[in-house]
Design an enzyme around this catalytic site. Structure first.
Site, PDB file in Angstrom:
ATOM      1  N   LYS A  26       0.837  -1.203   0.000  1.00  0.00           N
ATOM      2  CA  LYS A  26       0.000   0.000   0.000  1.00  0.00           C
ATOM      3  C   LYS A  26       0.876   1.259   0.000  1.00  0.00           C
ATOM      4  CE  LYS A  26      -4.205   1.744   1.062  1.00  0.00           C
ATOM      5  NZ  LYS A  26      -5.497   1.276   0.569  1.00  0.00           N
ATOM      6  N   ILE A 228       2.362   7.800   9.612  1.00  0.00           N
ATOM      7  CA  ILE A 228       1.951   6.457  10.030  1.00  0.00           C
ATOM      8  C   ILE A 228       0.665   5.990   9.366  1.00  0.00           C
ATOM      9  CG2 ILE A 228       3.144   6.393  12.259  1.00  0.00           C
ATOM     10  CD1 ILE A 228       0.451   7.408  13.499  1.00  0.00           C
ATOM     11  N   ASP A 276      19.387  40.942   1.816  1.00  0.00           N
ATOM     12  CA  ASP A 276      20.841  40.847   1.891  1.00  0.00           C
ATOM     13  C   ASP A 276      21.219  39.368   1.962  1.00  0.00           C
ATOM     14  OD1 ASP A 276      20.137  40.261   4.450  1.00  0.00           O
ATOM     15  OD2 ASP A 276      21.490  41.698   5.409  1.00  0.00           O
TER      16      ASP A 276
HETATM   17  N1  COA Z   1       1.259   1.964   5.871  1.00  0.00           N
HETATM   18  C1  COA Z   1       0.647   1.423   4.799  1.00  0.00           C
HETATM   19  N2  COA Z   1      -0.686   1.201   4.739  1.00  0.00           N
HETATM   20  C2  COA Z   1      -1.402   1.559   5.825  1.00  0.00           C
HETATM   21  C3  COA Z   1      -0.817   2.125   6.963  1.00  0.00           C
HETATM   22  C4  COA Z   1       0.576   2.319   6.965  1.00  0.00           C
HETATM   23  N3  COA Z   1       1.216   2.856   8.025  1.00  0.00           N
HETATM   24  N4  COA Z   1      -1.780   2.384   7.876  1.00  0.00           N
HETATM   25  C5  COA Z   1      -2.936   1.974   7.326  1.00  0.00           C
HETATM   26  N5  COA Z   1      -2.726   1.476   6.084  1.00  0.00           N
HETATM   27  C6  COA Z   1      -3.713   0.938   5.146  1.00  0.00           C
HETATM   28  C7  COA Z   1      -4.575  -0.142   5.773  1.00  0.00           C
HETATM   29  O1  COA Z   1      -3.981  -1.402   5.626  1.00  0.00           O
HETATM   30  C8  COA Z   1      -5.841   0.005   4.978  1.00  0.00           C
HETATM   31  O2  COA Z   1      -5.629  -0.600   3.731  1.00  0.00           O
HETATM   32  P1  COA Z   1      -6.892  -1.215   2.874  1.00  0.00           P
HETATM   33  O3  COA Z   1      -7.891  -0.119   2.756  1.00  0.00           O
HETATM   34  O4  COA Z   1      -6.263  -1.629   1.582  1.00  0.00           O
HETATM   35  O5  COA Z   1      -7.366  -2.368   3.703  1.00  0.00           O
HETATM   36  C9  COA Z   1      -5.934   1.511   4.724  1.00  0.00           C
HETATM   37  O6  COA Z   1      -4.604   1.993   4.811  1.00  0.00           O
HETATM   38  C10 COA Z   1      -6.781   2.246   5.731  1.00  0.00           C
HETATM   39  O7  COA Z   1      -6.324   1.982   7.034  1.00  0.00           O
HETATM   40  P2  COA Z   1      -7.217   2.229   8.316  1.00  0.00           P
HETATM   41  O8  COA Z   1      -8.277   1.190   8.417  1.00  0.00           O
HETATM   42  O9  COA Z   1      -7.673   3.654   8.342  1.00  0.00           O
HETATM   43  O10 COA Z   1      -6.183   2.064   9.484  1.00  0.00           O
HETATM   44  P3  COA Z   1      -6.000   0.793  10.433  1.00  0.00           P
HETATM   45  O11 COA Z   1      -7.007   0.904  11.524  1.00  0.00           O
HETATM   46  O12 COA Z   1      -5.975  -0.446   9.580  1.00  0.00           O
HETATM   47  O13 COA Z   1      -4.564   1.026  11.021  1.00  0.00           O
HETATM   48  C11 COA Z   1      -2.801   1.791  12.382  1.00  0.00           C
HETATM   49  C12 COA Z   1      -4.271   2.009  11.985  1.00  0.00           C
HETATM   50  C13 COA Z   1      -2.389   2.906  13.331  1.00  0.00           C
HETATM   51  C14 COA Z   1      -2.641   0.437  13.058  1.00  0.00           C
HETATM   52  C15 COA Z   1      -1.969   1.825  11.065  1.00  0.00           C
HETATM   53  O14 COA Z   1      -2.149   3.081  10.477  1.00  0.00           O
HETATM   54  C16 COA Z   1      -0.496   1.518  11.219  1.00  0.00           C
HETATM   55  O15 COA Z   1      -0.108   0.370  11.258  1.00  0.00           O
HETATM   56  N6  COA Z   1       0.357   2.562  11.281  1.00  0.00           N
HETATM   57  C17 COA Z   1       1.784   2.378  11.396  1.00  0.00           C
HETATM   58  C18 COA Z   1       2.159   1.874  12.773  1.00  0.00           C
HETATM   59  C19 COA Z   1       3.638   1.773  12.936  1.00  0.00           C
HETATM   60  O16 COA Z   1       4.362   1.340  12.055  1.00  0.00           O
HETATM   61  N7  COA Z   1       4.146   2.191  14.133  1.00  0.00           N
HETATM   62  C20 COA Z   1       5.547   2.196  14.414  1.00  0.00           C
HETATM   63  C21 COA Z   1       6.241   3.432  13.970  1.00  0.00           C
HETATM   64  S1  COA Z   1       5.692   4.904  14.786  1.00  0.00           S
END
Ligand code: COA
Ligand code: MG
Length: 296
Positions: A26, A228, A276
């Site tokens: 993604k 994120i 400047d």
């Molecule tokens: N990278 C890539 N894709 C992401 C993503 C990320 N960080 N966060 C969400 N997505 C994707 C989801 O898989 C979903 O894909 P889909 O529509 O194809 O199924 C879409 O984006 C929408 O996501 P959403 O449902 O709004 O979020 P979520 O509830 O699935 O996830 C988190 C929320 C916070 C768990 C997620 O955003 C995440 O994992 N963030 C990164 C966390 C991380 O790496 N933390 C450590 C470093 S600070």
């Protein structure tokens, strides 16, 4: 201009758990500047090995397009680091994000490990870059030695949540509790010709708040921000790209300054404002950022 490296835009550095292939794919599809596959705090203890294998697979099989291929490893000195490096380095990431850096010796140790793998594989020396996360009190007080730790280091990243956890501060929307450290990171980055990448904005649904925080970071001279969630990529990359108006104004300033220099004039007025040398340098930065973002 104090830039040691050819500038590669790192406006948004996007994390995703390293064991989640869907999120890795993604992120690539979003055209984000940096895809940072996590092995550290975003991965459960019992999923570290799965994450290592998933990341190695992703590096070997996926086309990342224009995105930089980064891996956030576990801290140098932790029980996970040797296994992280063994799994990930042979798959040839573009760089490693190193969490909780407290002293330069950690980067020296890591750089040596990376050098061994580069030589063994016949890759260019220094090809795999390092980005250091400053997110502990020790990291903040040792910024100068960390900043000059060696040519592999390209960026300092500031981690506010971990810093607050390390020192016992409470995070607030205004962020004064981390403001000294946020300033110190960007100043040290500038002093050593490094990029500076700003804090994570934790509220996934507050786009206005995200834009405001990113704007503030850009004004402080941060060159990018950690993200994120997919919703954060567009707003952040836009905010760290100079606008058309900013670019054309910067061009006018630089051109007018060149003409005035030829005529023997250092300070002059343009549109009722004094220009400047420092103003000209700021305009040159705008043009450098626009070039790095592929806009000019
Ligand atoms: N990278 C890539 N894709 C992401 C993503 C990320 N960080 N966060 C969400 N997505 C994707 C989801 O898989 C979903 O894909 P889909 O529509 O194809 O199924 C879409 O984006 C929408 O996501 P959403 O449902 O709004 O979020 P979520 O509830 O699935 O996830 C988190 C929320 C916070 C768990 C997620 O955003 C995440 O994992 N963030 C990164 C966390 C991380 O790496 N933390 C450590 C470093 S600070
Ligand atoms: Mg962390």
């Amino acid at each position: 201009m104090n830039q040691r490296h050819p500038v590669r835009a790192r406006r948004a550095l996007m994390y995703m758990p390293g064991d989640d292939m869907h999120k890795i794919q993604k992120a690539i599809s979003l055209g984000v500047d940096c895809v940072c596959m996590d092995l550290e705090d975003g991965v459960a203890m019992n999923r570290k090995e799965t994450a290592r294998q998933t990341i190695a697979d992703a590096l070997r099989t996926l086309d990342f397009g224009r995105s930089e291929r980064l891996v956030r490893i576990n801290p140098v000195g932790s029980a996970f680091i040797e296994d992280d490096l063994r799994a990930v380095l042979p798959a040839h990431p573009d760089g490693l994000v190193v969490p909780k850096v407290g002293e330069a010796a950690q980067l020296h140790w890591l750089s040596q490990k990376v050098t061994e793998v580069e030589r063994k594989n016949g890759w260019a020396d220094g090809e795999i870059v390092l980005l250091a996360l400053i997110e502990t009190a020790l990291g903040v007080v040792n910024l100068a030695e960390i900043g000059r730790s060696g040519p592999r280091l390209q960026a300092l990243i500031f981690g506010a949540e971990d810093l607050a956890g390390d020192i016992g501060a409470t995070r607030t929307p205004q962020g004064w509790e981390v403001f000294y450290a946020r300033s110190a990171v960007v100043i040290h980055a500038a002093a050593f010709g490094l990029q500076a990448i700003d804090i994570v904005f934790m509220n996934l649904h507050d786009t206005d708040g995200l834009r405001a925080e990113a704007r503030q970071a850009a004004h402080m001279a941060y060159t990018g921000k950690q993200v994120i969630h997919p919703n954060q990529v567009g707003p952040v990359q836009e905010t760290f790209t100079p606008s058309d108006e900013a670019i054309s104004h910067a061009r006018r300033v630089v051109e007018a300054a060149e003409e005035n220099q030829k005529a023997g004039v250092g300070a002059f007025a343009l549109d009722g404002k004094m220009i400047d040398a420092p103003v000209v340098r700021a305009a040159e930065w705008v043009l450098a950022r626009a070039r790095a973002a592929g806009k000019i």
